[in-house]
Design a protein around this motif. Structure first.
Motif, mmCIF file in Angstrom:
data_model
loop_
_atom_site.group_PDB
_atom_site.id
_atom_site.type_symbol
_atom_site.label_atom_id
_atom_site.label_comp_id
_atom_site.label_asym_id
_atom_site.label_seq_id
_atom_site.Cartn_x
_atom_site.Cartn_y
_atom_site.Cartn_z
ATOM 1 N N ARG A 14 -19.203 9.713 -36.596
ATOM 2 C CA ARG A 14 -19.754 10.023 -35.268
ATOM 3 C C ARG A 14 -20.372 11.418 -35.251
ATOM 4 O O ARG A 14 -21.459 11.619 -34.718
ATOM 5 C CB ARG A 14 -18.649 9.944 -34.214
ATOM 6 N N ASP A 168 -14.187 12.454 -25.348
ATOM 7 C CA ASP A 168 -13.440 11.207 -25.492
ATOM 8 C C ASP A 168 -12.424 11.018 -24.366
ATOM 9 O O ASP A 168 -12.041 9.895 -24.061
ATOM 10 C CB ASP A 168 -12.759 11.162 -26.857
ATOM 11 N N ASP A 171 -14.816 9.777 -21.418
ATOM 12 C CA ASP A 171 -15.389 8.419 -21.514
ATOM 13 C C ASP A 171 -14.306 7.349 -21.752
ATOM 14 O O ASP A 171 -14.619 6.174 -21.892
ATOM 15 C CB ASP A 171 -16.503 8.355 -22.570
ATOM 16 N N GLY A 172 -13.056 7.762 -21.814
ATOM 17 C CA GLY A 172 -11.954 6.794 -21.888
ATOM 18 C C GLY A 172 -11.526 6.420 -23.291
ATOM 19 O O GLY A 172 -10.518 5.736 -23.470
ATOM 20 N N SER A 173 -12.278 6.848 -24.319
ATOM 21 C CA SER A 173 -11.913 6.379 -25.665
ATOM 22 C C SER A 173 -10.614 7.012 -26.170
ATOM 23 O O SER A 173 -9.879 6.385 -26.930
ATOM 24 C CB SER A 173 -13.054 6.572 -26.675
ATOM 25 N N LEU A 174 -10.319 8.233 -25.732
ATOM 26 C CA LEU A 174 -9.057 8.858 -26.137
ATOM 27 C C LEU A 174 -7.876 8.077 -25.540
ATOM 28 O O LEU A 174 -6.874 7.832 -26.219
ATOM 29 C CB LEU A 174 -9.024 10.318 -25.674
ATOM 30 N N VAL A 176 -7.826 4.920 -24.789
ATOM 31 C CA VAL A 176 -7.671 3.656 -25.514
ATOM 32 C C VAL A 176 -6.951 3.897 -26.841
ATOM 33 O O VAL A 176 -6.077 3.116 -27.241
ATOM 34 C CB VAL A 176 -9.051 2.997 -25.741
ATOM 35 N N PRO B 84 -9.940 -0.150 -20.048
ATOM 36 C CA PRO B 84 -10.105 0.787 -18.934
ATOM 37 C C PRO B 84 -11.398 0.533 -18.164
ATOM 38 O O PRO B 84 -12.285 -0.179 -18.646
ATOM 39 C CB PRO B 84 -10.163 2.147 -19.634
ATOM 40 N N GLU B 86 -13.679 2.741 -17.552
ATOM 41 C CA GLU B 86 -14.753 3.314 -18.365
ATOM 42 C C GLU B 86 -14.776 2.507 -19.663
ATOM 43 O O GLU B 86 -13.729 2.066 -20.117
ATOM 44 C CB GLU B 86 -14.485 4.783 -18.712
ATOM 45 N N GLY B 88 -15.214 3.436 -22.704
ATOM 46 C CA GLY B 88 -14.453 4.062 -23.780
ATOM 47 C C GLY B 88 -14.994 3.719 -25.152
ATOM 48 O O GLY B 88 -14.245 3.617 -26.120
ATOM 49 N N LEU B 89 -16.318 3.541 -25.220
ATOM 50 C CA LEU B 89 -16.936 3.220 -26.513
ATOM 51 C C LEU B 89 -17.652 4.461 -27.057
ATOM 52 O O LEU B 89 -18.472 5.043 -26.354
ATOM 53 C CB LEU B 89 -17.954 2.085 -26.349
ATOM 54 N N PRO B 90 -17.344 4.860 -28.280
ATOM 55 C CA PRO B 90 -18.052 6.009 -28.847
ATOM 56 C C PRO B 90 -19.548 5.705 -28.967
ATOM 57 O O PRO B 90 -19.936 4.700 -29.561
ATOM 58 C CB PRO B 90 -17.423 6.181 -30.230
ATOM 59 N N ARG B 147 -12.804 -5.533 -28.605
ATOM 60 C CA ARG B 147 -11.936 -4.478 -29.140
ATOM 61 C C ARG B 147 -10.481 -4.699 -28.702
ATOM 62 O O ARG B 147 -9.552 -4.501 -29.475
ATOM 63 C CB ARG B 147 -12.435 -3.119 -28.629
#
Lengths: 319, 246
Positions: A14, A168, A171-174, A176, B84, B86, B88-90, B147
């Motif tokens: 990334r 992160d 945007d919610g990825s952390l 998850v 979630p 959001e 939450g996708l990079p 996912r």
């Protein structure tokens, strides 16, 4: 372990796909090298050739032999002073007077040779490096450039660490990642390691480029100290962003992290006794490597800072 | 299944302590879709975040698929999937990379192949190699579901799953969620869209100010709130005075 490797690899991917990150990592050394090479190119055009102008019929055999070690050639001109003025020669002499345009190192060399030839009572020690604490002036300049470049990477480290958590988190990825059946320590430490690897992978070649251009003393140690500073700064970025919590924003914690990293940079000067062990402070620490500034200790300490940052991230409430 | 008993969560705010979840209890069986319905700030998302171990409750007992959340949070995480609000996708990764990564981290056997098959099955195969930043909201929802499902969780928890979607996208996502329940998974979702809840939920809990104001099937909620439409039931809970018949 496999999960940690996979996550770290994806974070590195990334980072490397961010055009801004790539630009920021490569520009410092490109700009420094470009300026140095450009300066040398202009210098070679502006400066006259390495010729010492002498009058026609001047007995130059001994002078030629004495100047050869300094890569200076002797050339005969009807008017040596005019030859220097019109940049056909770098230095001119008639055996008693030395001419040059401005302050030219080679004029000192010619004067030294002439004084030696004449057995003068007062001799010049031309072309001998000025003795300085920690090396010569050239070495000090090389070290200064390397420290400045590493300091830029240390500031990048703060932005990397803080940015990876803030982005992160927002945007919610952390969140998850925290719900995966793995230790909550993993996302933070993977981010630290990704920053460590990417910053190191760009800083070390940058320092080697500098070394090949200007010469950096103790280049291996400088690489270790530089990577330690960048990595520890990433750890500081992680820590402050995790400390700010779910709704901490970005600018405030980033500012705090930058101040903390800058203070750590100064700490090497303020507390010289501790400098060899400090991961960021060692970058600007006084003294040569012989006093124990081997670079391995700061590198190990930077990993400790990263572990602390990862622990703070693991305790962060997201959302 | 999920069992939540007397759940409580308070937050410190600038105006003092705020109770986000207040003595909330409910249970959801396998194959059932349970919807937490309520206005913004009712405590739905906080409840879900507690269930998925993102935040710690102050009080209460939670059991998910037979695992005590407090004693074994890792065991809970092995059995759940969190979607979630959001995405939450990079942004710089592709859907294929994201789903493969999550399959790999969770130790799914044949992770890459399984991720690819799942993306195809959820209709995301066509854009599996595009960067996530280039995807529409609907496309992202499918990827997020892929996912979440790649490790075949027993429990699926979704926060506002159709938020920001257009009508076809909403319909597709709801159908995908329905499929998961048919496959025997326990599904809990939060929403404030009544039509959606009416359409998909087997049972629902009307949440207001962190409390469960009414709960059950649609008919049971209507009976509890003395109403005949979900809109009215909602209003009866949120603004009981206004909603009361004159």
């Amino acid at each position: 372990m496999n999960g940690f490797v996979l996550l770290t690899a994806s974070l590195i991917r990334r980072l490397l796909r961010e055009p801004l990150v790539l630009r920021s990592l490569t520009f410092p050394v490109l700009i420094t090298s470009g300026v140095l090479i450009g300066f040398l190119a202009i210098w070679s055009v502006v400066m006259a050739p390495m010729i010492v102008a002498v009058p026609k019929g001047f007995d130059s055999a001994r002078l030629s032999a004495d100047l050869a070690p300094f890569e200076l050639r002797v050339g005969e001109f009807s008017d040596p002073a005019a030859a220097v003025q019109w940049r056909f020669a770098r230095v001119g002499t008639d055996g008693t007077t030395v001419w040059s345009r401005g302050i030219v190192r080679e004029a000192g060399v010619v004067e030294k040779v002439l004084r030696d030839e004449k057995g003068s009572r007062w001799r010049l020690d031309a072309n001998v490096a000025m003795p300085m604490a920690g090396g010569t002036l050239a070495q000090e300049q090389g070290r200064l450039l390397a420290r400045m470049l590493s300091s830029i990477f240390a500031l990048y480290g703060v932005v990397f660490g803080a940015g990876m958590i803030a982005r992160d988190r927002d945007d919610g990825s952390l969140g998850v990642e925290f719900t995966l059946p793995r230790s909550r320590f993993l996302p933070g430490f993977a981010r630290f390691m990704a920053s460590f690897i990417v910053l190191g992978a760009f800083l070390v070649p940058s320092l080697w480029v500098l070394n090949s251009l200007v010469g950096v003393p103790d280049i291996g140690m400088m690489c270790r100290v530089g990577v330690a500073a960048a990595a520890a700064s990433a750890g500081i970025g992680l820590t402050t962003m995790a400390q700010s919590g779910a709704k901490g924003g970005f600018a405030g914690p980033l500012g705090f992290a930058l101040v903390a990293a800058f203070s750590a940079l100064l700490s090497g000067r303020l507390v010289p006794a501790l400098a060899p062990a400090l991961p960021i402070g060692s970058l600007w620490a006084n003294g040569p490597s012989s006093i124990g500034l081997d670079g391995w200790t700061p590198l190990a300490m930077s990993v400790l800072v990263g572990l602390f940052g990862a622990w703070r991230v693991s305790r962060m409430e997201v959302g | 299944m999920i069992r939540v008993e007397h759940l409580r969560k308070r937050f410190q705010t600038s105006k003092g302590p705020m109770t986000a979840v207040d003595d909330l209890s409910f249970a959801v069986e396998p194959g059932e879709i349970y919807a937490l319905l309520g206005p913004n700030g009712a405590g739905k998302t906080t409840t879900l975040r507690i269930l998925v171990t993102l935040i710690e409750p102050d009080e209460g007992q939670i059991t998910i698929a037979g695992v005590d959340r407090r004693k074994d949070p890792l065991g809970v995480r092995q059995r759940i999937a969190w979607v979630p609000a959001e995405a939450g996708l990079p942004e710089r990764l592709t859907p294929r990379e994201v789903v493969r990564l999550f399959a790999g981290i969770q130790g799914v056997s044949g992770a890459n192949k399984k991720a690819d098959v799942l993306l195809e099955r959820l209709g995301a195969g066509g854009y599996a190699d595009q960067a996530c930043s280039e995807l529409s909201t609907g496309m992202k929802r499918r990827v997020v579901l892929a996912r979440a499902l790649v490790h075949e969780p027993q429990v699926l928890l979704l926060d506002e799953p159709t938020d920001g979607l257009d009508v076809p996208g909403r319909r597709d996502v709801l159908e995908l969620v329905r499929e998961q329940a048919r496959a025997g998974r326990t599904v809990v979702l939060s929403s404030h869209v009544m039509a959606e809840v009416e359409r998909i939920a087997d049972r629902l809990g009307l949440v207001h100010n962190g409390r469960l104001a009414a709960e059950g099937t649609l008919a049971e909620v209507f009976a509890q709130t003395n109403t005949t439409a979900l809109d009215d039931a909602f209003m009866a809970v949120v603004r009981p005075v206004e909603a009361a018949p004159s």
